[in-house]
Scaffold this active site. Structure first.
Site, PDB file in Angstrom:
ATOM      1  CG  ASP A  66      -1.881   1.136   1.265  1.00 32.37           C
ATOM      2  OD1 ASP A  66      -2.541   1.384   0.245  1.00 32.37           O
ATOM      3  OD2 ASP A  66      -1.968   1.821   2.300  1.00 32.37           O
ATOM      4  CB  THR A  99      -1.627   6.111  -2.258  1.00 32.53           C
ATOM      5  OG1 THR A  99      -1.521   4.686  -2.148  1.00 32.53           O
ATOM      6  CG2 THR A  99      -2.798   6.568  -1.416  1.00 32.53           C
ATOM      7  CB  THR A 100       1.151   3.184  -5.770  1.00 36.63           C
ATOM      8  OG1 THR A 100       1.077   2.590  -4.475  1.00 36.63           O
ATOM      9  CG2 THR A 100       2.473   2.843  -6.411  1.00 36.63           C
ATOM     10  CG  ASP A 389      -6.440   0.870  -0.185  1.00 37.20           C
ATOM     11  OD1 ASP A 389      -6.451   1.775   0.669  1.00 37.20           O
ATOM     12  OD2 ASP A 389      -5.402   0.403  -0.669  1.00 37.20           O
TER      13      ASP A 389
END
Length: 545
Positions: A66, A99-100, A389
């Site tokens: 994550d 997010t990545t 998520d």
């Protein structure tokens, strides 16, 4: 420092121990920090992304892929790198996923900008080009979005978000739980994610996770003589402690006779008995108190057959309000039967080695609990991150009612649209818009690399396929280009919208910096120290093993 006129004197403006990087050096250093950070999380992207093991100073281990968790756990010192961590945190707060993606797009935008700076294109021109490209990207995204928010779509969105995150084997049952939870707490098209409480318990398998239509408290009843189960529960919620309050001022009580001491103790006992009598008189058979409950009060409550718990967290009390319809009472004298909430069943249960109180069978609860299982502590933690998520993306889909195809399809579609748009723009901004378009291709390129595929072949095939359909993406399991809409690999539009917008804004902010002034008292490495270190490894990051 500066020279004064013909005097030959020096004028000192900054303290002597202040360090400074100017112009191209400052830009190069900040861009390098962004690139290193993006490279750090890049290998975690997609269904075949790898995990990172992070060990803190106390030896605690986190194993995750994550993006935001990795960035939070790393001890990042570089100021520009910290700005990219903020991008990931914003993405997490707004959508819960992507997010990545946001960080690697920001890193690639900086990398492309570096090439433009080498061509002597002014940072302001690059920033204006990026700004126009980001606005155009949102337009293209709106055009390729698909209107859908039915239950089946929500399940597919949840499953896409959880793919490759340690929940692979139980994606379908977990997706069903997540959609049920979000649908249950939805009010007027809005979802408060705090109303969905996640209780993580190790032991058993991920597939044994369950949803409770009510609230689960991670504590047991106060006294073993209290009932273990209450049917048709009438629930009282108290902010007020069920104990004798301490005096607010320092005071002395002089007792001259032992009988006075006895009377004093009896008076305290009577006050506690009166409080318990008021709870009994209201008709409550379950009590949850945010503050303490006196030992004597526990005894009287147990005798009256009332199940009670003390020091219940404020967030749990708020969820109990939403689930049972109870009203929180601040003053015990104000407790009436109308303030009580209802639940079909309240019972204590032991799961693994934890005692818990279940408040379930509530009538249309607007708060629910998810009990997540995992064979070990680290597995359970990663399952929780994946479910959080998925809850974020399902909530975003319900609120917006729009999705896009996955597998890098939107990035290729936007890139293609931006290249066409760049041809209509005159001046050097055209180069910045083209660079923005190329930067977005880092997402499908990374997906291919992480799956062990040839990234160049994958990009060429994707560009060719997008001449026919904007929904063509990379199927990393089969290694070919597939219609992602037909394959049910879909994501909320908001994930892409937020990722592109925040990545562009962060890149703009970093590119506009041409001077870094660091005080030695700041505790940060000076620009010279950072330059000397060459930004090797993670920026100010984890110590060498």
């Amino acid at each position: 420092m500066a020279q004064l006129g013909g005097q030959g004197q020096q004028l000192i403006i900054l303290p002597e121990d202040t360090s400074r990087l100017l112009g191209r050096d400052a830009q190069r250093m900040n861009i390098m920090a962004g690139k290193v950070l993006a490279e750090t999380v890049r290998t975690t992207l997609g269904p075949k992304g790898m995990d990172k093991m992070l060990v803190d100073g106390l030896g605690d281990i986190v194993v995750t892929n994550d993006g935001v968790t990795i960035l939070k756990e790393m001890d990042i010192q570089h100021p520009a790198a910290k700005m990219l961590v903020e991008v990931a945190k914003t993405q997490e707060d707004e959508v819960g996923d992507g997010t990545t993606t946001a960080v690697i797009i920001a890193g690639e935008l900086l990398k492309k900008a570096e090439a433009l700076l080498e061509q002597d294109i002014h940072p302001t021109v690059i920033v204006m080009g990026y700004r126009n490209a980001a606005a155009k990207a949102q337009e293209i995204l709106n055009n390729i979005a698909i209107d859908a928010a039915d239950r089946e779509t929500l399940k597919q969105v949840a499953m896409t978000a959880m793919t490759g995150k340690g929940t692979e084997t139980a994606r379908e049952p977990l997706a069903e739980l997540i959609v049920s939870a979000v649908k249950q707490v939805e009010e007027d098209g809005e979802i408060n994610k705090d109303s969905i409480h996640i209780q993580r318990i190790q032991g058993a398998t991920v597939a044994e996770s369950e949803i409770v239509n009510g609230v689960v408290l991670d504590k047991g009843r106060l006294d073993p003589s209290m009932p273990k189960e209450v049917q048709d529960a009438k629930i009282a919620l108290l902010k007020y402690p069920v104990e004798v309050k301490d005096l607010e001022t320092d005071a002395k009580i002089n007792l001259t006779d032992p009988s006075q001491m006895q009377a004093f103790i009896e008076q305290e006992e009577q006050m506690i008995r009166d409080m318990v009598d008021k709870i009994i008189a209201s008709g409550a058979n379950v009590l949850f108190c945010q503050k303490g409950i006196d030992d004597l009060a526990q005894h009287y409550l147990a005798k009256a057959g009332i199940l009670a718990a003390k020091r219940v967290r404020k967030s749990d009390i708020e969820r109990l309000e939403k689930a049972t319809g109870a009203k929180v009472v601040t003053n015990i004298d104000d407790l009436t039967p109308e303030d009580l909430g209802e639940a079909g069943r309240v019972h204590e249960k032991k799961i693994f080695d934890e005692l818990m109180i279940f408040i379930e069978d509530c009538k249309d609860p607007k708060a629910v609990s998810l009990i997540l299982r995992g064979s070990t502590k680290h597995v359970a933690e990663e399952v929780e991150r994946a479910v959080e998520d998925a809850l974020g993306v399902v909530s975003a889909t319900v609120e917006d009612g729009q999705v896009v195809a996955g597998g890098g399809a939107p990035e290729i579609a936007i890139s293609k649209g931006l290249k066409d748009y760049a041809d209509t723009v005159s001046g050097r901004e055209q180069l910045a818009i083209s660079a923005f378009a190329e930067a977005l291709e880092v997402v499908p390129k990374t997906l291919a690399e992480n799956a062990g595929l040839d990234s160049i072949d994958a990009l060429v095939d994707l560009r060719s396929a997008h001449e026919k359909s904007p929904y063509m993406g990379l199927n990393v399991f089969k290694g070919d280009v597939t219609d992602m809409k037909a394959a049910n690999v879909i994501e909320p539009k908001r994930v892409k919208k937020q990722a592109i917008q925040s990545a562009a804004e962060a890149a703009e902010m970093i590119l506009r910096i041409d001077d870094m002034i660091a005080s030695s008292k700041s505790g940060q490495p000076s620009p010279e120290e950072m330059a000397a270190a060459g930004m090797g490894g993670m920026p100010g990051g984890m110590p060498p093993m």
